[in-house]
Motif scaffolding. Structure first.
Motif, short mmCIF file in Angstrom:
data_model
loop_
_atom_site.label_atom_id
_atom_site.label_comp_id
_atom_site.label_asym_id
_atom_site.label_seq_id
_atom_site.Cartn_x
_atom_site.Cartn_y
_atom_site.Cartn_z
N THR A 1 0.85 -1.19 0.00
CA THR A 1 0.00 0.00 0.00
C THR A 1 0.89 1.24 0.00
OG1 THR A 1 -0.10 -0.13 2.42
CG2 THR A 1 -1.94 -1.08 1.20
N ALA A 2 0.62 2.13 -0.94
CA ALA A 2 1.34 3.41 -1.02
C ALA A 2 0.50 4.34 -1.88
CB ALA A 2 2.76 3.22 -1.57
N SER A 3 1.13 5.24 -2.61
CA SER A 3 0.39 6.28 -3.32
C SER A 3 -0.57 5.70 -4.36
CB SER A 3 1.35 7.26 -3.99
OG SER A 3 2.28 6.58 -4.82
N TYR B 1 -3.61 4.05 -2.42
CA TYR B 1 -4.50 4.98 -1.72
C TYR B 1 -5.08 6.04 -2.65
CZ TYR B 1 -2.87 3.02 2.70
OH TYR B 1 -2.58 2.17 3.74
N ASN C 1 8.51 4.18 -1.37
CA ASN C 1 7.75 5.41 -1.62
C ASN C 1 8.24 6.48 -0.64
OD1 ASN C 1 5.31 7.34 -1.23
ND2 ASN C 1 4.77 6.16 -3.06
N ARG D 1 6.67 9.12 0.33
CA ARG D 1 5.61 9.77 1.12
C ARG D 1 4.85 8.82 2.03
NH1 ARG D 1 1.48 11.60 -1.49
NH2 ARG D 1 1.84 10.58 -3.49
N PHE D 2 5.02 7.52 1.84
CA PHE D 2 4.27 6.54 2.63
C PHE D 2 5.24 5.58 3.31
CE2 PHE D 2 1.23 8.10 -0.41
CZ PHE D 2 0.02 8.11 0.27
N ASP D 3 5.01 5.32 4.60
CA ASP D 3 5.89 4.44 5.37
C ASP D 3 5.52 2.97 5.23
OD1 ASP D 3 7.35 6.58 6.34
OD2 ASP D 3 6.10 6.80 8.13
N GLU D 4 4.30 2.67 4.78
CA GLU D 4 3.83 1.28 4.77
C GLU D 4 4.77 0.33 4.03
OE1 GLU D 4 1.90 3.90 4.47
OE2 GLU D 4 -0.16 3.52 5.11
#
Length: 249
Positions: free
Chosen positions: A71-73, A76, A135, A137-140
């Protein structure tokens, strides 16, 4: 009527989308899944276009299965946010969004198989690296890949996460490992050995790390993906039976 839409990243130009669609169709040959393929990057088969065509065909239950590892940009912003829009637009249709593929336990088994396949390359002087997209912007993705690396760390071997983008980017994670180990076994955690994998290999070579590097193959649409996708579809179908609202499963 229920339809599954397999969502692939793709590219807006070139022949890549045709190749990816061929891989998907080969993967699902012999099955009876009612599915279609949509691309996040496409002029002819965008996700919006495939959704609209699916609704026009009379489907009232739609399973959205992203062929993404984490899961990332894209997950989402390009899919989950759009589900809210489609739900408001098509109030008579139930949408269920599946989890990405990379967090399924079978993907950990694939990594184990890769390590076993290259066991002749691994000894006490070898560090094992799982390399993924990442990514900024996303830590997942970082969290998921770190968990995957820890899962494959034993008393006999150490396994490390590394990314093309984000906090774990390879330009920062690989040099310390190269100073620690005589050899690195790098496992590309990508769907296929394509442009980005080859570009990253060239960039790693340009680092001139003082260590021997061996790459395994990427996932390359291994049959394990079929079992994972079928499991994600099954979760979607189960969600349709228990809820009339949008679900993420």
């Amino acid at each position: 009527m229920q339809k599954t839409i397999l969502i692939v990243h793709g590219m807006r130009k070139g022949k890549l989308n045709e190749t990816l669609a061929h891989f998907v169709h080969e993967l699902f040959s012999g099955t009876y899944i009612d599915y279609d393929v949509a691309f996040l990057e496409s002029k002819e088969r965008s996700l919006d276009q495939v959704i609209d065509a699916t609704i026009q065909q009379g489907y009232r239950a739609v399973n959205l299965v992203p062929l993404l590892l984490f899961t990332a940009s894209h997950y989402y912003e390009d899919i989950a946010d759009q589900v809210q829009h489609w739900t408001a637009q098509y109030r008579h249709v139930r949408f269920v969004l599946a989890e990405p593929l990379g967090t399924h336990p079978a993907m950990a088994e694939w990594v184990s198989h890769q390590i076993a396949r290259y066991a002749h390359e691994v000894d006490e002087t070898t560090g094992i690296v799982i390399l993924a997209h990442g990514n900024a912007r996303f830590d997942e993705p970082d969290i998921a890949l770190t968990r995957l690396a820890k899962h494959h760390t034993t008393e006999q071997r150490q396994c490390y996460p590394s990314m093309v983008y984000g906090k774990l980017k390879f330009q920062e994670t690989l040099p310390p490992l190269a100073a620690q180990y005589e050899k690195l076994l790098i496992i590309p955690f990508f769907f296929y050995d394509g442009y980005l994998v080859n570009k990253t290999k060239r960039q790693i070579a340009e680092l001139a790390l003082p260590t021997e590097i061996t790459y395994t193959t990427a996932i390359n649409f291994d049959p394990v993906l079929k079992s994972i996708i079928l499991a994600r579809i099954a979760s979607c179908e189960e969600a349709h039976h228990v809820s009339d609202t949008v679900e993420l499963v």
